[in-house]
Design an enzyme around this catalytic site. Structure first.
Site, PDB file in Angstrom:
ATOM      1  N   ASP A  94       0.822  -1.210   0.000  1.00 56.28           N
ATOM      2  CA  ASP A  94       0.000   0.000   0.000  1.00 56.28           C
ATOM      3  C   ASP A  94       0.856   1.260   0.000  1.00 56.28           C
ATOM      4  OD1 ASP A  94       0.958  -0.298   2.597  1.00 56.28           O
ATOM      5  OD2 ASP A  94      -0.981  -0.879   3.408  1.00 56.28           O
TER       6      ASP A  94
ATOM      7  N   ASN B 193      -7.031  -3.234  14.556  1.00 54.89           N
ATOM      8  CA  ASN B 193      -8.429  -3.464  14.174  1.00 54.89           C
ATOM      9  C   ASN B 193      -8.577  -4.664  13.231  1.00 54.89           C
ATOM     10  OD1 ASN B 193      -7.405  -2.522  11.753  1.00 54.89           O
ATOM     11  ND2 ASN B 193      -8.704  -0.704  11.615  1.00 54.89           N
TER      12      ASN B 193
ATOM     13  N   HIS C   7      -6.925  -5.123  10.384  1.00 55.66           N
ATOM     14  CA  HIS C   7      -6.706  -4.879   8.954  1.00 55.66           C
ATOM     15  C   HIS C   7      -5.416  -5.538   8.457  1.00 55.66           C
ATOM     16  CE1 HIS C   7      -4.418  -0.730   9.362  1.00 55.66           C
ATOM     17  NE2 HIS C   7      -3.599  -1.742   9.542  1.00 55.66           N
TER      18      HIS C   7
ATOM     19  N   GLU D  20      -9.571  -2.206   5.622  1.00 62.83           N
ATOM     20  CA  GLU D  20     -10.153  -1.927   6.930  1.00 62.83           C
ATOM     21  C   GLU D  20     -11.382  -2.794   7.198  1.00 62.83           C
ATOM     22  OE1 GLU D  20      -8.204  -0.289   8.629  1.00 62.83           O
ATOM     23  OE2 GLU D  20      -7.913   1.796   8.069  1.00 62.83           O
TER      24      GLU D  20
HETATM   25  P1  PGA Z   1       2.518  -1.734  12.616  1.00 64.65           P
HETATM   26  O1  PGA Z   1       1.298  -1.674  11.606  1.00 64.65           O
HETATM   27  O2  PGA Z   1       3.449  -2.758  12.060  1.00 64.65           O
HETATM   28  O3  PGA Z   1       3.110  -0.346  12.577  1.00 64.65           O
HETATM   29  O4  PGA Z   1       1.972  -2.114  13.939  1.00 64.65           O
HETATM   30  C1  PGA Z   1       0.725  -2.852  11.149  1.00 64.65           C
HETATM   31  C2  PGA Z   1      -0.489  -2.535  10.326  1.00 64.65           C
HETATM   32  O5  PGA Z   1      -1.162  -1.524  10.603  1.00 64.65           O
HETATM   33  O6  PGA Z   1      -0.798  -3.297   9.399  1.00 64.65           O
END
Ligand code: PGA
Length: 241
Positions: A67, A136, A138, A143
């Site tokens: 992304d 959450n 995702h 999302e």
């Molecule tokens: P993080 O993010 O590795 O910074 O915890 C993971 C994500 O949001 O997919």
């Protein structure tokens, strides 16, 4: 689904790096799907160490990132392109022409997303996709309430994600509210998937993704249907399993 529970962040980073290095040793022109965020930073450091020891060679590897923020150009310090350059690509011998990150400044977003999908297909699909997981649930920027059929597309980030990512920006107002993300279908088409998570903050998302029912509310739960997923967790992230 294989679940590995290791002692700490260093161990999960090493394990994930070894899995990627093995993939590249077995298939030097592997197509790797890569992730950003805090979680894979240790894994990238380990990969650089393996590269410096001449244990792995990236000169034929192709990469596709999951992304990119929408409305942020590549040179912006917060762009995921910039993250990849600084945390991995500058330190290994990957060929710049083989790096793919969605274009956050795309004028014709649909065309750019279609092109991204086509390019992944043209190289034969993703051999190994690395994922983190949001608090959450995702994966990528897919999302909750996700459409499991979506391919690369423009997404609206939800409030929890904007809040979580505000730690990288001066103020929460600076966090982009949209991103271009591979869709669940793109991710599920990868031949192998490794998902990393560490820390207590990920424990509930991991529990719901692995033991809960498959539901758009927890996008990562769809991984239960993939036939080659390895989940690599530290003890805290695994504490509710
Ligand atoms: P993080 O993010 O590795 O910074 O915890 C993971 C994500 O949001 O997919």
């Amino acid at each position: 689904m294989r679940i590995l529970v290791l002692d700490n962040y260093e161990e999960i980073s090493k394990k994930a790096a070894l899995m990627i290095a093995s993939q590249v040793m077995l298939k030097p022109n592997s197509v790797l799907g890569l992730a950003t965020g805090d979680t894979p930073l240790g894994m990238y450091k380990e990969l650089i160490t393996l590269y410096n020891k001449k244990e792995v060679n990236f000169n034929e590897v192709r990469t596709f990132n999951l992304d990119e923020y929408y409305g942020i150009d590549r040179e912006n310090p917060q762009s995921y392109y910039n993250y990849m350059i600084n945390n991995l690509f500058n330190s290994i011998n990957v060929n710049r022409k083989n790096i793919n990150v969605p274009d956050g400044m795309a004028m014709d977003v649909e065309a750019v997303c279609r092109c991204y999908e086509n390019k992944i297909k043209e190289v034969g699909g993703i051999d190994m996709q690395v994922l983190g997981i949001g608090g959450n649930g995702h994966i990528g920027f897919n999302e909750p309430d996700v459409n499991f059929e979506a391919q690369t597309h423009l997404v609206n980030l939800n409030a929890q994600t904007i809040e979580a990512n505000s730690r990288f920006f001066k103020s929460i107002k600076d966090v982009p509210i949209k991103a271009i993300s591979m869709g669940i279908k793109t991710i599920m088409n990868s031949k192998k998937i490794i998902l990393l998570a560490n820390g207590i903050g990920k424990a509930e998302a991991i529990e719901r993704a692995i033991k809960g029912k498959i539901s758009p509310e927890i996008p990562a739960s769809i991984l239960q249907l993939h036939n080659d997923v390895t989940i690599i967790l530290d003890k805290q992230a695994a504490s509710l399993l």
